[in-house]
Scaffold this motif. Sequence first.
Motif, PDB file in Angstrom:
ATOM      1  N   THR A 114      24.400  55.849  -9.569  1.00  0.00           N
ATOM      2  CA  THR A 114      23.516  55.671 -10.724  1.00  0.00           C
ATOM      3  C   THR A 114      23.182  54.197 -10.914  1.00  0.00           C
ATOM      4  O   THR A 114      22.033  53.834 -11.182  1.00  0.00           O
ATOM      5  CB  THR A 114      24.172  56.242 -11.997  1.00  0.00           C
ATOM      6  N   ASP A 115      24.188  53.339 -10.766  1.00  0.00           N
ATOM      7  CA  ASP A 115      23.952  51.894 -10.839  1.00  0.00           C
ATOM      8  C   ASP A 115      22.912  51.479  -9.797  1.00  0.00           C
ATOM      9  O   ASP A 115      22.008  50.678 -10.081  1.00  0.00           O
ATOM     10  CB  ASP A 115      25.247  51.120 -10.593  1.00  0.00           C
TER      11      ASP A 115
ATOM     12  N   HIS B 296      22.747  46.114 -15.659  1.00  0.00           N
ATOM     13  CA  HIS B 296      22.424  46.176 -14.232  1.00  0.00           C
ATOM     14  C   HIS B 296      20.940  45.878 -13.989  1.00  0.00           C
ATOM     15  O   HIS B 296      20.580  45.228 -13.006  1.00  0.00           O
ATOM     16  CB  HIS B 296      22.776  47.551 -13.665  1.00  0.00           C
TER      17      HIS B 296
ATOM     18  N   GLU C 255      19.287  49.618 -10.456  1.00  0.00           N
ATOM     19  CA  GLU C 255      19.000  48.324  -9.834  1.00  0.00           C
ATOM     20  C   GLU C 255      17.732  48.382  -9.001  1.00  0.00           C
ATOM     21  O   GLU C 255      16.876  47.486  -9.080  1.00  0.00           O
ATOM     22  CB  GLU C 255      20.184  47.898  -8.964  1.00  0.00           C
TER      23      GLU C 255
ATOM     24  N   LYS D 129      28.862  57.247 -10.668  1.00  0.00           N
ATOM     25  CA  LYS D 129      28.669  55.947 -11.308  1.00  0.00           C
ATOM     26  C   LYS D 129      27.999  54.915 -10.413  1.00  0.00           C
ATOM     27  O   LYS D 129      26.976  54.332 -10.778  1.00  0.00           O
ATOM     28  CB  LYS D 129      30.019  55.419 -11.795  1.00  0.00           C
TER      29      LYS D 129
ATOM     30  N   ARG E  64      25.643  49.261 -20.198  1.00  0.00           N
ATOM     31  CA  ARG E  64      26.042  48.827 -18.856  1.00  0.00           C
ATOM     32  C   ARG E  64      24.891  48.966 -17.868  1.00  0.00           C
ATOM     33  O   ARG E  64      24.653  48.079 -17.042  1.00  0.00           O
ATOM     34  CB  ARG E  64      27.245  49.650 -18.379  1.00  0.00           C
ATOM     35  N   LEU E  65      24.142  50.068 -17.968  1.00  0.00           N
ATOM     36  CA  LEU E  65      22.992  50.253 -17.087  1.00  0.00           C
ATOM     37  C   LEU E  65      21.897  49.233 -17.383  1.00  0.00           C
ATOM     38  O   LEU E  65      21.233  48.724 -16.467  1.00  0.00           O
ATOM     39  CB  LEU E  65      22.447  51.673 -17.226  1.00  0.00           C
TER      40      LEU E  65
END
Length: 272
Positions: free
Chosen positions: A93-94, A129, A98, A90, A125-126
């Motif tokens: 991946t964030d 970001h 970004e 997680k 959510r992505l």
Amino acid sequence: MKQAKVRLYVEQGLGEGQTIPLTKEQAHYLFGVMRMAVDDPVLLFNGRDGEWRCAVTVANKRNGELVCEAQTKPLQMPPDLWLCFAPIKKARTDFIVEKAAEMGAARIVPVNTDFTNSERIRQDRLQAHAVEAAEQCGGTYVPEVSDLVKLDRLLAEWPEGRQLMFCDEAEVGEQLWLEALPSDRAEGGREAPARGGGSGADRIASDPIPGKDGRPWAILIGPEGGFSEAERDRLKALPFAHVVSLGPRILRADTAAVAAMTLWQQSLGDWQ
């Protein structure tokens, strides 16, 4: 004139005199967290109209309004570059999302490969970001984060003319660099269009800009376990795929994404 210290992404159109209502979350951030008040300046962008200096006209903890005063930056479009990557843990991946937004990806595509560890993502959510990265780094464009797509489907529906930089960890240490890629002709022997995509009739200001070679591109980064032999064989057989080594060492997936985008931007992108 007081300097604006906060940038926010909004969905509404921006223009001189335009009133922008705030969401509950935005109002809480501006007036509850940042302690802003009426007449304080805020910078807004929406990915279409550039960046605008706005003033607070209504300041409540649950709602508020801003009014646009003047444009401070025009819209700066990124190169027409997709970052396609296999999701990993997680936080990492964030990180990839970004950095892709910061470094100038036009679109971010999570890909499900044979060895992908994470078979689900939270697209919303992505996307958030990516928005936060643009807010913090002064960008005026926010790349779309796509839903997770299987690699087979992505390749089957691949858009004509888009080139693929295939970062293959099996080629570690090989002399396969971007400089060796063909850049003077598009697929099928046709001349590549001039940088900028041709005449104004061919593209609009809000379109991503083709690479320095005149073509749209994508980067493909594999999962922690690498690509399967079947995937590697299929990718190498594609006429639009170009196998690239990222140097003499195998990189973690998140490091590889940053390294690949850096190489592409320096060779074919807008880091000129």
